[in-house]
Design an enzyme around this catalytic site. Structure first.
Site, short mmCIF file in Angstrom:
data_model
loop_
_atom_site.label_atom_id
_atom_site.label_comp_id
_atom_site.label_asym_id
_atom_site.label_seq_id
_atom_site.Cartn_x
_atom_site.Cartn_y
_atom_site.Cartn_z
N ARG A 40 0.82 -1.22 0.00
CA ARG A 40 0.00 0.00 0.00
C ARG A 40 0.85 1.26 0.00
NH1 ARG A 40 -5.44 -1.20 3.63
NH2 ARG A 40 -6.20 -2.87 2.30
N LYS A 177 -21.11 -13.92 4.58
CA LYS A 177 -22.50 -13.52 4.80
C LYS A 177 -23.19 -12.99 3.55
CE LYS A 177 -22.26 -12.40 9.72
NZ LYS A 177 -22.53 -11.36 10.72
N GLY A 324 -9.72 -7.44 -0.33
CA GLY A 324 -10.05 -8.25 0.83
C GLY A 324 -9.48 -9.65 0.79
N GLY A 347 -14.33 -3.35 0.67
CA GLY A 347 -15.61 -2.70 0.95
C GLY A 347 -15.92 -1.58 -0.02
#
Length: 371
Positions: A40, A177, A324, A347
């Site tokens: 990053r 989920k 992710g 996200g």
């Protein structure tokens, strides 16, 4: 979607101080506090170099971890600052933005402190641009602003997925989920030709079809919604045809069909599903993948995710991985250099695909130089 201002849209940066919102939320070793992956930091270098070559002084800021609005030594930017000096000498780096509660609260007084003595603002933190935090949406209200190279590339790639994907467009969703991804499922079904569903979230869909799921991860309150999605999709949602399951006491692992027996827990897609999903990916024109197919950190349940990662590497399709755990899986299997684009924000990439915009992008488009 409307474009965001680019670096070239800024006033001449020569002699100016530029506030760079970067994403230096790097992984740290829990024992030593050392950086375990500096990707990053290196990802911000093209933007930093462009600014420095044009005579700007770069003042970078970032969050690191979740310090909850109060200083915490274990989330100090010191190791990032040290590595940044090695890679980009002359860049100043502020202390962790989230040491101040004003960052997450988008406090105007905190924005005042951020922009004090600064002439221009650049957002290169795509992974944080879905949050309306002070450092993301505040400075563009006060300063000429632009997207850095990393942010601009994310917007271009993900925007093309929404606007003009090469067909067939295949989306692959996994992870735990269903409830976390309902919005993006709706958005993707409006755009893609096939949606492949694996990971823990597949069991809620399987239950919606009337299958037994044993002790597998299940969101009972989402079964009805999944049934509606299956009806709306008219055959475009593909679910596993076989599964790798473990006895709940951990003593045995076996491949089962779509029905998981009581006392067993599905933890990966089976070999038949892995082959079928891979065939769909190989025949695609564009593939977006977010979420692993199973508990890939355990080698007993890694085969499904590995097969999909290999298909992503081998296909001639344009391949996008939504950050992710999917990005972590690609790295584990040493295939992260074999796909066209790995998003820096899991996200953020999902929210962009769902909403078609992000608070950070909207803020840039309203900056003084963009009006």
């Amino acid at each position: 979607m409307p474009s965001v201002p680019q670096l070239e849209d800024l006033p001449d940066p020569n002699g100016k101080r530029v506030l760079l919102r970067a994403d230096f939320n790097v992984p740290l070793d829990k024992q030593t506090g050392a950086i375990t992956d500096d990707l990053r930091i290196r990802a911000a270098l093209p933007t930093i170099e462009w600014l420095q070559q044009r005579g700007a002084t770069v003042v970078a800021c970032s969050h690191l971890g979740r310090p909850k609005g109060t200083p915490d030594p274990k989330y100090s930017m010191a190791p990032v600052r040290e590595r940044l000096q090695e890679l980009a000498p002359g860049v100043e780096l502020m202390e962790n933005l989230r040491f101040d509660p004003g960052e997450e609260a988008n406090d105007p007084a905190f924005v005042d402190r951020l922009v004090d003595g600064v002439d221009l603002y650049v957002n290169d933190a795509f992974g944080s641009s879905h949050r309306a935090h002070a450092s993301i949406v505040g400075p563009p209200q006060r300063l000429p602003s632009a997207a850095g190279r990393l942010l601009a590339r994310e917007v271009e790639v993900l925007g093309n997925l929404l606007d003009r994907p090469r067909k067939p467009f295949v989306a692959v969703l996994g992870g735990a989920k269903v409830s976390d991804k309902l919005g993006v499922i709706d958005a993707l079904l409006a755009k893609c030709d096939t949606l492949l569903v694996g990971g823990g979230m597949c069991f809620t869909f399987l239950k919606a079809q009337g299958h037994r799921v044993g002790d597998s991860l299940l969101e009972d309150d989402q079964v009805t919604h999944c049934r509606k999605l299956l009806d709306q999709a008219q055959g475009r949602i593909a679910l596993p045809e076989d599964l790798v399951a473990a006895a709940s006491d951990g003593t045995d692992v076996r491949t089962v069909g779509r029905d998981v027996p009581d006392g067993w827990k599905g933890l990966d897609i089976g070999p038949g599903t892995a082959a079928a999903f891979s065939d769909v990916v190989m025949a695609a024109g564009t593939v977006f993948w977010n979420g692993p197919m199973g508990l890939f950190e355990d080698e007993r349940f890694a085969a499904g995710t590995k097969a999909l990662a290999q298909a992503m590497a081998d296909t001639k399709a344009f391949t996008v991985v939504g950050g992710g755990d999917s990005a972590a899986a690609l790295k584990q299997f040493r295939l992260d250099d074999e796909v066209d684009h790995v998003s820096t924000g899991g996200g953020a990439s999902l929210e962009f695909l769902e909403q078609g915009d992000l608070p950070g992008l909207e803020a840039l488009r309203k900056a003084p130089n963009a009006r």
